[in-house]
Design a protein around this motif. Sequence first.
Motif, short mmCIF file in Angstrom:
data_model
loop_
_atom_site.label_atom_id
_atom_site.label_comp_id
_atom_site.label_asym_id
_atom_site.label_seq_id
_atom_site.Cartn_x
_atom_site.Cartn_y
_atom_site.Cartn_z
N ALA A 186 10.17 69.16 74.68
CA ALA A 186 10.60 68.30 73.86
C ALA A 186 11.68 68.74 72.88
CB ALA A 186 9.54 67.71 73.21
N ALA A 187 11.55 70.21 72.56
CA ALA A 187 12.46 70.79 71.81
C ALA A 187 13.82 70.91 72.48
CB ALA A 187 12.16 72.10 70.94
N ALA A 188 13.58 71.53 73.71
CA ALA A 188 14.97 71.70 74.43
C ALA A 188 15.69 70.39 74.52
CB ALA A 188 14.70 72.29 75.82
N LEU A 189 15.28 69.42 74.83
CA LEU A 189 15.74 68.11 74.86
C LEU A 189 16.47 67.55 73.49
CD1 LEU A 189 13.37 66.02 77.39
CD2 LEU A 189 15.43 66.95 77.79
N ALA A 190 15.63 67.65 72.51
CA ALA A 190 16.08 67.28 71.31
C ALA A 190 17.20 68.27 71.04
CB ALA A 190 15.25 67.66 70.11
N GLU A 258 14.43 65.02 86.06
CA GLU A 258 14.62 63.54 85.56
C GLU A 258 14.44 63.35 84.12
OE1 GLU A 258 11.19 62.47 88.11
OE2 GLU A 258 12.22 62.89 90.12
N GLU A 259 13.73 64.16 83.49
CA GLU A 259 13.59 63.95 82.02
C GLU A 259 15.19 64.00 81.46
OE1 GLU A 259 10.52 65.58 79.33
OE2 GLU A 259 9.71 66.57 81.30
N LEU A 260 15.87 64.96 82.01
CA LEU A 260 17.35 65.18 81.51
C LEU A 260 18.12 64.02 81.57
CD1 LEU A 260 17.99 69.06 82.81
CD2 LEU A 260 18.05 67.90 80.33
N ARG A 261 17.77 63.38 83.08
CA ARG A 261 18.74 62.29 83.30
C ARG A 261 18.57 61.15 82.42
NH1 ARG A 261 22.08 61.32 87.87
NH2 ARG A 261 23.02 59.26 87.46
N ALA A 262 17.09 60.96 82.37
CA ALA A 262 16.58 59.69 81.41
C ALA A 262 17.32 59.90 79.99
CB ALA A 262 15.18 59.66 81.31
N LEU A 263 17.43 60.99 79.45
CA LEU A 263 18.01 61.41 77.97
C LEU A 263 19.61 60.92 78.31
CD1 LEU A 263 18.37 62.42 75.44
CD2 LEU A 263 18.49 64.62 76.20
N PHE A 264 20.38 61.43 79.26
CA PHE A 264 21.74 61.23 79.47
C PHE A 264 22.18 59.81 79.61
CE2 PHE A 264 21.94 65.52 79.06
CZ PHE A 264 23.05 66.21 78.80
N ASP A 265 21.28 59.18 80.46
CA ASP A 265 21.23 57.80 80.75
C ASP A 265 21.46 56.94 79.55
OD1 ASP A 265 21.74 58.09 83.44
OD2 ASP A 265 19.68 57.45 83.91
N ARG A 266 20.68 57.25 78.16
CA ARG A 266 20.91 56.74 77.13
C ARG A 266 22.31 56.87 76.51
NH1 ARG A 266 16.26 59.68 74.39
NH2 ARG A 266 17.44 58.98 72.56
N TYR A 267 23.23 57.53 77.01
CA TYR A 267 24.60 57.89 76.50
C TYR A 267 25.60 57.34 77.75
CZ TYR A 267 22.13 60.17 72.54
OH TYR A 267 21.26 60.47 71.69
N PRO A 268 25.93 56.45 77.69
CA PRO A 268 26.81 55.77 78.92
C PRO A 268 28.26 56.93 78.90
CG PRO A 268 26.12 54.09 77.79
CD PRO A 268 25.57 55.33 76.93
N GLY A 269 28.21 57.39 80.16
CA GLY A 269 29.39 58.33 80.37
C GLY A 269 29.19 59.71 80.12
N ALA A 270 27.98 60.01 79.67
CA ALA A 270 27.87 61.52 79.42
C ALA A 270 27.27 62.19 80.85
CB ALA A 270 26.56 61.57 78.29
N THR A 271 27.46 63.12 81.25
CA THR A 271 27.22 63.77 82.38
C THR A 271 26.68 65.15 82.43
OG1 THR A 271 28.12 64.07 84.60
CG2 THR A 271 29.53 65.06 82.77
N THR A 272 25.93 65.52 83.51
CA THR A 272 25.38 66.88 83.62
C THR A 272 25.83 67.51 84.87
OG1 THR A 272 23.47 65.85 84.78
CG2 THR A 272 22.96 66.23 82.47
#
Length: 544
Positions: A186-190, A258-272
Motif C-alpha cells: 500500500a505504501a509503495a502504491l501510494a 494487477e494492482e499497479l495496472r488498476a492504479l494506473f487505469d485511474r489516470y487515463p493515458g498514464a503508462t507503465t
Amino acid sequence: MSTAVSKAADWWRGAVIYQIYPRSFMDSNGDGIGDLPGIIARLDHVASLGAEAIWVSPFFRSPMADFGYDIADFRDVDPMFGTLDDFDRLLAKAHALGIKVMIDQVLSHCSIEHPWFAESRQDRSNPRADWFVWADPKPDGTPPNNWLSLFGGGAWTWEPRREQYYLHNFLSSQPQLNFHNADVRAAALANLEFWLERGVDGMRLDSINFCFHDARLRDNPPKPAHLRQGRGFSADNPYAYQYHHYNNTQPENLALMEELRALFDRYPGATTLGEISSEDSLGTMAEYVTDTRLHMGYSFELLVEDSSAAYIRRTVEDLESRMQGGWPCWAVSNHDVVRAVTRWGGADPSPALAPQLVALVCSLRGSVCLYQGEELGLPEADVPFDALQDPYGKAFWPRFKGRDGCRTPMPWDSDADDAGFGSVAPWLPIPDAHRALAMSRQDADPASTLNASRRFLHWRRTQPALLRGAIAFVDAPEPVLAFVREFEGQRLLVAFNLSDAAVGWTLPDIGTPRVIDGHGLPTAQPDGGTLELPARGVFFAALD
C-alpha cells in the motif's frame, strides 16, 4: 471510447522514449552534476528529435550510493538535482513541447537511510519491523541461505540490534522491502500515486520482478559453468553461478502487477514500463505485459554483444510467440551497459553504424527507448580507475569496468572546455572522442548521425506500419535482417545489412516492392529481383 480518444490514451504504443540520465545531461548550476533545470534547458533538443516522451532516471532524495537507485525519500527531489518546483517546471515545459514525461520508480528496495529502514532495524517489535526482509541466522551464525547480490558477494547483511540478517539484492545499502506485507504494498502504491497526481505520464519500473522473494527462503540451485552468463553482469560475477529461482520473479508478483495496472487505469493515458531481468526474461515479459498487468516490458535481450541477424530475429520471434497481445519496448543502449556502437561495432565502428542502430531498434514491433547520446553515435568512454565512480565497477575492476563508460556527460559544445555540459569539471570525464561528436558540431552537418537520426525519427512517425504494425520475419542470409511490418493495409518490407561491406540479397517473392524514400539512410534500388545493400544500408519498400 472514440478512436481519437483511444489513440491518445495509448500514445505509448510505438512511441520513442528518450532516456535522460540526469547526472549527465546538463549542469545548470556549476557543481559538475546534471540537474532538472539542465534538462529543461535542453528539452528543445529532445523535441527536435521527434521523440514522444522522455524517461528521467532517478532524481529523488538519496545518499547516491547507487546514484539515485537507493532512494531515501520517494516523494522529494534531491537538492543535487533541484526542487519539486523544478520538476513541475520540467513537466510543464515538456508538455508544452508535446513531450510526455516518464519517471523511474524503484519499488523493490530503498536506501539504508530511508526512515522506514531506520525504524525497522531498531528491534523486532516496532511498527515497521516486518517492512523489510529479515531472517534469523543458521545455527552456526551464517546467513539464512545462499542468495547472492547482483553487485557481488552475499545478499545478506547482519544487523546486531535485531540479531538478524536483512536481504539486499543489490548493494548492502539497498535493503529489500518485504512485499509479502500488505502495508508495504500500500505504501509503495501510494508513492506512485503521489507522482501520478502531480501529472507524470508514465513510469519506468526498475527491477520490477524483484519485489517478492520466496517466503520459505529456499536456496538457489547452482548453475553449470557453461551457462554462467547473464544480462547486465559478467560471467566472473558469482551472481552468475546460480539459477535465481527464489530471490526474484515469484508468483505473488503477478497480483502486484494487477494492482499497479488498476492504479494506473485511474489516470487515463498514464503508462507503465517494467524493467525485467530473470532466468527467462522473455517468458517473464510475456507474463507481466498483458491487458490487466503492465503496459510494456523492457529487458536486456538486445543489450548484449551478439548483434547477428540470426540472434535478433530469434529474440524477437521468441517474444512474439509468447507475448500474445502484449506490447514490448526495445533498447540497444541504456545506463547499465556498454554503448551499442562500441558493443556491436568494436573499437573503430563504422560511422554508418550509429544511425543504422537507431533505425533498426525503431523498426521492430513495439516502443523504443533511446538512451541519451545514441543520436550522436557516442562510443563507450574509457574511464580510468582513478576517475571511476560506479561501486559495481570498483568491485570487479579490471575484468569488468562498471557502468561509468556509458554514463559520461553529454557533449553539447565541441569548443567549450567542458563540452558545454556545465562550467566546472564534470563528475565523470568527457573523452575527446565525444567532444568530436558534440551536438553543436553535428547540428551544423546535414550528413551527421544526429541529423540522420532526426530525419529517420520524423519519417517514422508518418509510417503507421512501423508504429503499430505486426511483424513477420523473412528468410535472408547473414548479415541481412529482413521482416515485413503490416498495419491497416500498409505493408512494408524492411531490410538491414548488419555488416561493414556491401551485400547482395535476392528479394523474396512476397509482392512487388516500391522503394520508400525520406528516411535519409543509405539505401538501394532493386535491380530485378536482386537488392544490393550498401555497407550498413537499409531498405524500406511498400509491398503492392
